[in-house]
Motif scaffolding. Structure first.
Motif, PDB file in Angstrom:
ATOM      1  N   PHE A 184       0.847  -1.202   0.000  1.00  0.00           N
ATOM      2  CA  PHE A 184       0.000   0.000   0.000  1.00  0.00           C
ATOM      3  C   PHE A 184       0.879   1.248   0.000  1.00  0.00           C
ATOM      4  CE2 PHE A 184      -2.227   3.419   2.231  1.00  0.00           C
ATOM      5  CZ  PHE A 184      -3.379   3.499   1.462  1.00  0.00           C
ATOM      6  N   ALA A 185       0.537   2.181  -0.876  1.00  0.00           N
ATOM      7  CA  ALA A 185       1.238   3.463  -0.956  1.00  0.00           C
ATOM      8  C   ALA A 185       0.260   4.570  -0.582  1.00  0.00           C
ATOM      9  CB  ALA A 185       1.783   3.696  -2.363  1.00  0.00           C
ATOM     10  N   ASP A 186       0.654   5.414   0.327  1.00  0.00           N
ATOM     11  CA  ASP A 186      -0.214   6.482   0.816  1.00  0.00           C
ATOM     12  C   ASP A 186      -0.116   7.662  -0.141  1.00  0.00           C
ATOM     13  OD1 ASP A 186      -1.888   8.037   2.297  1.00  0.00           O
ATOM     14  OD2 ASP A 186      -0.474   8.404   3.938  1.00  0.00           O
ATOM     15  N   LEU A 187      -0.864   7.572  -1.236  1.00  0.00           N
ATOM     16  CA  LEU A 187      -0.833   8.590  -2.285  1.00  0.00           C
ATOM     17  C   LEU A 187      -2.252   9.023  -2.634  1.00  0.00           C
ATOM     18  CD1 LEU A 187       1.743   6.847  -4.668  1.00  0.00           C
ATOM     19  CD2 LEU A 187       2.201   8.826  -3.210  1.00  0.00           C
ATOM     20  N   SER A 188      -2.344  10.098  -3.371  1.00  0.00           N
ATOM     21  CA  SER A 188      -3.616  10.556  -3.910  1.00  0.00           C
ATOM     22  C   SER A 188      -3.481  10.678  -5.419  1.00  0.00           C
ATOM     23  CB  SER A 188      -3.999  11.924  -3.318  1.00  0.00           C
ATOM     24  OG  SER A 188      -4.163  11.835  -1.919  1.00  0.00           O
ATOM     25  N   PRO A 189      -4.588  10.572  -6.152  1.00  0.00           N
ATOM     26  CA  PRO A 189      -4.495  10.722  -7.616  1.00  0.00           C
ATOM     27  C   PRO A 189      -3.953  12.089  -8.007  1.00  0.00           C
ATOM     28  CG  PRO A 189      -6.632   9.811  -6.971  1.00  0.00           C
ATOM     29  CD  PRO A 189      -5.960  10.254  -5.713  1.00  0.00           C
ATOM     30  N   SER A 190      -3.087  12.108  -8.999  1.00  0.00           N
ATOM     31  CA  SER A 190      -2.564  13.389  -9.489  1.00  0.00           C
ATOM     32  C   SER A 190      -3.609  14.082 -10.353  1.00  0.00           C
ATOM     33  CB  SER A 190      -1.276  13.161 -10.277  1.00  0.00           C
ATOM     34  OG  SER A 190      -1.519  12.266 -11.360  1.00  0.00           O
ATOM     35  N   LEU A 265       8.419   2.843  -7.285  1.00  0.00           N
ATOM     36  CA  LEU A 265       7.554   2.803  -8.458  1.00  0.00           C
ATOM     37  C   LEU A 265       6.219   3.522  -8.260  1.00  0.00           C
ATOM     38  CD1 LEU A 265       7.553   1.848 -11.332  1.00  0.00           C
ATOM     39  CD2 LEU A 265       6.728  -0.379 -10.569  1.00  0.00           C
ATOM     40  N   PRO A 266       5.487   3.310  -7.155  1.00  0.00           N
ATOM     41  CA  PRO A 266       4.200   4.009  -7.030  1.00  0.00           C
ATOM     42  C   PRO A 266       4.319   5.529  -7.123  1.00  0.00           C
ATOM     43  CG  PRO A 266       4.330   2.243  -5.423  1.00  0.00           C
ATOM     44  CD  PRO A 266       5.695   2.372  -6.038  1.00  0.00           C
ATOM     45  N   VAL A 267       5.323   6.104  -6.459  1.00  0.00           N
ATOM     46  CA  VAL A 267       5.514   7.554  -6.507  1.00  0.00           C
ATOM     47  C   VAL A 267       5.830   8.002  -7.928  1.00  0.00           C
ATOM     48  CG1 VAL A 267       6.960   9.467  -5.714  1.00  0.00           C
ATOM     49  CG2 VAL A 267       6.228   7.711  -4.100  1.00  0.00           C
ATOM     50  N   THR A 268       6.650   7.218  -8.632  1.00  0.00           N
ATOM     51  CA  THR A 268       6.988   7.547 -10.016  1.00  0.00           C
ATOM     52  C   THR A 268       5.756   7.491 -10.902  1.00  0.00           C
ATOM     53  OG1 THR A 268       9.213   6.636  -9.681  1.00  0.00           O
ATOM     54  CG2 THR A 268       8.467   6.925 -11.958  1.00  0.00           C
ATOM     55  N   LEU A 269       4.978   6.425 -10.776  1.00  0.00           N
ATOM     56  CA  LEU A 269       3.784   6.249 -11.606  1.00  0.00           C
ATOM     57  C   LEU A 269       2.727   7.300 -11.311  1.00  0.00           C
ATOM     58  CD1 LEU A 269       3.394   2.361 -11.355  1.00  0.00           C
ATOM     59  CD2 LEU A 269       4.241   3.663 -13.327  1.00  0.00           C
ATOM     60  N   LEU A 294      -0.300  -4.385 -12.826  1.00  0.00           N
ATOM     61  CA  LEU A 294      -1.677  -3.970 -12.580  1.00  0.00           C
ATOM     62  C   LEU A 294      -1.807  -3.376 -11.181  1.00  0.00           C
ATOM     63  CD1 LEU A 294      -4.972  -5.674 -13.543  1.00  0.00           C
ATOM     64  CD2 LEU A 294      -4.596  -5.122 -11.149  1.00  0.00           C
ATOM     65  N   PHE A 295      -1.219  -4.059 -10.204  1.00  0.00           N
ATOM     66  CA  PHE A 295      -1.292  -3.596  -8.815  1.00  0.00           C
ATOM     67  C   PHE A 295      -0.397  -2.374  -8.594  1.00  0.00           C
ATOM     68  CE2 PHE A 295      -2.299  -8.109  -8.962  1.00  0.00           C
ATOM     69  CZ  PHE A 295      -3.549  -8.104  -8.354  1.00  0.00           C
ATOM     70  N   ASP A 296       0.733  -2.309  -9.316  1.00  0.00           N
ATOM     71  CA  ASP A 296       1.568  -1.112  -9.248  1.00  0.00           C
ATOM     72  C   ASP A 296       0.788   0.106  -9.734  1.00  0.00           C
ATOM     73  OD1 ASP A 296       3.796  -2.544  -8.335  1.00  0.00           O
ATOM     74  OD2 ASP A 296       4.528  -2.913 -10.368  1.00  0.00           O
ATOM     75  N   TYR A 297       0.038  -0.067 -10.831  1.00  0.00           N
ATOM     76  CA  TYR A 297      -0.749   1.040 -11.371  1.00  0.00           C
ATOM     77  C   TYR A 297      -1.813   1.497 -10.369  1.00  0.00           C
ATOM     78  CZ  TYR A 297       1.226  -0.227 -15.972  1.00  0.00           C
ATOM     79  OH  TYR A 297       2.062  -0.500 -17.022  1.00  0.00           O
ATOM     80  N   VAL A 298      -2.421   0.546  -9.688  1.00  0.00           N
ATOM     81  CA  VAL A 298      -3.430   0.911  -8.687  1.00  0.00           C
ATOM     82  C   VAL A 298      -2.788   1.700  -7.554  1.00  0.00           C
ATOM     83  CG1 VAL A 298      -5.000  -0.014  -6.933  1.00  0.00           C
ATOM     84  CG2 VAL A 298      -5.000  -0.981  -9.236  1.00  0.00           C
ATOM     85  N   GLN A 299      -1.637   1.241  -7.057  1.00  0.00           N
ATOM     86  CA  GLN A 299      -0.980   1.972  -5.969  1.00  0.00           C
ATOM     87  C   GLN A 299      -0.507   3.344  -6.431  1.00  0.00           C
ATOM     88  OE1 GLN A 299      -1.253   1.122  -2.897  1.00  0.00           O
ATOM     89  NE2 GLN A 299      -2.253  -0.814  -3.478  1.00  0.00           N
ATOM     90  N   GLY A 300      -0.205   3.487  -7.722  1.00  0.00           N
ATOM     91  CA  GLY A 300       0.130   4.789  -8.276  1.00  0.00           C
ATOM     92  C   GLY A 300      -1.084   5.660  -8.515  1.00  0.00           C
ATOM     93  N   ARG A 301      -2.283   5.093  -8.249  1.00  0.00           N
ATOM     94  CA  ARG A 301      -3.578   5.798  -8.405  1.00  0.00           C
ATOM     95  C   ARG A 301      -3.816   6.198  -9.853  1.00  0.00           C
ATOM     96  NH1 ARG A 301      -2.315   4.284  -3.690  1.00  0.00           N
ATOM     97  NH2 ARG A 301      -3.462   5.051  -1.857  1.00  0.00           N
ATOM     98  N   LEU A 302      -3.559   5.250 -10.756  1.00  0.00           N
ATOM     99  CA  LEU A 302      -3.762   5.487 -12.180  1.00  0.00           C
ATOM    100  C   LEU A 302      -5.079   4.896 -12.662  1.00  0.00           C
ATOM    101  CD1 LEU A 302      -0.237   4.535 -13.609  1.00  0.00           C
ATOM    102  CD2 LEU A 302      -1.057   6.788 -12.890  1.00  0.00           C
ATOM    103  N   ALA A 303      -5.558   5.415 -13.780  1.00  0.00           N
ATOM    104  CA  ALA A 303      -6.529   4.694 -14.586  1.00  0.00           C
ATOM    105  C   ALA A 303      -5.787   3.576 -15.308  1.00  0.00           C
ATOM    106  CB  ALA A 303      -7.175   5.637 -15.597  1.00  0.00           C
TER     107      ALA A 303
END
Length: 379
Positions: A184-190, A265-269, A294-303
């Motif tokens: 889990f990455a504590d991020l918000s969608p950009s 990776l999550p912060v980068t994505l 797929l899960f990396d993209y979710v933690q990066g808060r991507l579509a």
């Protein structure tokens, strides 16, 4: 103190699934690893297998025995396996972990009375069916190892429910599903710029993953679309990665970056909008893949933008994460992106944010610990 042996004939420091596995094992005891490359963080000892000691019996005698179906004779004959066995003689452990079918014989040879956790990752009999020599020589050996050892394992895991069904059908075992979820990455969608849709892909520069389609699709799309690629070179000296660069040509919208460590990776994505991956069903593992990215993209808060891949499509539809192309044709992939609006992308990114905890490694880890604690306690 509980002593745990984790065997993975891979460069463990770059193997995201095994690194996450080690983080689980460390909660149960001291971890000793066997694998290629430098010692991973957090383990008490690492037995480094030399890079030139291969993980399959690719010697003259080994190939002959594979061809003659003398599988018992080659279970411990691969140079990497025999090297590890020599280093492990006389050692005792309370739990032994075998990553992938090729080390099952080694795991049971050193386990003694200790339980063995067999993490099969994907569908072992078809790991590299696009290679003729694999189909003819290695696939039957993988089947032999699975048939002989999986029923003896105290626990079996794999990456998805459909592959678990294959192991149950062919080898009579009931694997637990341990998905390749990222922590889990504590991020918000950009923020989303309506005039610029930032596509991104991370992973290995490996033949068969349809990476060409991403480049070709972007070249078919209007100037709103950009594509950034974070690719790990394959074991081909970087030739395939170079071919992708050549394919992109002088299109300034397509940018190649050095790969980043899994933890970064999550912060980068997070700086992007849409994570893309269209992998055609060229073999069983591709047809049923549920990959790290797929899960990396979710933690990066991507579509997400994917093809109609069984397990991936199920997750994307269940959580409302993105768009799914009708097929794996380049035009179909481009069409699935062309109609995206800024509002749709924002909605998909919010859905990733809402699903990030449920689709995290922590969710998978709690199930794995519940599976392993009784094994360690009984050993």
């Amino acid at each position: 103190m509980t002593r745990i042996l984790c065997i993975s004939l891979s460069p463990i420091r770059r193997d995201a699934r095994v690194l996450r596995q080690i983080s689980i094992l460390r909660q149960l005891g001291d971890v000793v690893t066997v694998g290629y490359d430098e010692q991973p963080d957090g383990v008490v000892e690492h037995i480094r297998v030399p890079d030139d000691r291969l993980s399959l019996p690719q010697t003259v005698g080994g190939v002959l025995n594979l061809g003659l179906r003398r599988f018992d004779a080659v279970e411990l004959a691969a140079p990497g396996v025999s090297y590890a066995l020599d280093k492990l003689r006389g050692r005792e452990f309370d739990l032994v972990v075998a990553n992938d079918a090729r080390v099952l014989g080694l795991a049971f040879a050193v386990a003694g009375d200790a339980p063995v956790w067999a993490d099969m990752h994907e569908w072992a009999p078809e790991e590299r069916t696009h290679v003729l020599s694999w189909r003819l020589l290695v696939a039957p050996f993988m089947i032999h190892l699975c048939r002989k050892y999986l029923p003896r394992a105290a626990a079996v895991t794999t990456v998805g429910g459909e592959i678990a069904k294959l192991y149950a059908r062919d080898f009579g075992v009931t694997p637990h599903v341990m998905r390749n979820a990222a922590p889990f990455a504590d991020l918000s969608p950009s923020e989303v710029d309506p005039d610029r849709i930032r596509l991104v892909h991370s992973g290995g520069a490996v033949h068969g993953r349809n990476l060409e389609a991403m480049i070709d699709a972007v070249r078919m799309l209007d100037d709103r679309f950009t594509l950034d690629l974070y690719l790990v070179p394959a074991a081909d000296g970087g030739r395939y990665l170079k071919s992708l660069r050549d394919r992109a040509g002088d299109d300034t919208r397509i940018v190649f970056h050095d790969p980043v460590p899994p933890a970064m990776l999550p912060v980068t994505l997070n700086a992007y909008d849409v994570g893309v991956f269209w992998i055609p069903p060229v073999h069983t593992n591709a047809r049923l893949t549920l990959p790290n990215k797929l899960f990396d993209y979710v933690q990066g808060r991507l579509a997400l933008a994917i093809g109609p891949t069984v397990e991936m499509e199920r997750v994307v539809r269940e959580h409302g994460l993105g768009v799914i192309s009708d097929d794996f044709d380049v035009r179909g992939c481009a069409d699935s992106l062309r109609s995206l609006t800024a509002d749709q992308i924002r909605e998909f990114k919010r859905a990733s944010d809402a699903s990030a905890e449920r689709l995290s490694f922590e969710h998978e880890a709690s199930a794995a610990l519940a599976m392993l604690r009784p094994l360690v306690a009984a050993s």
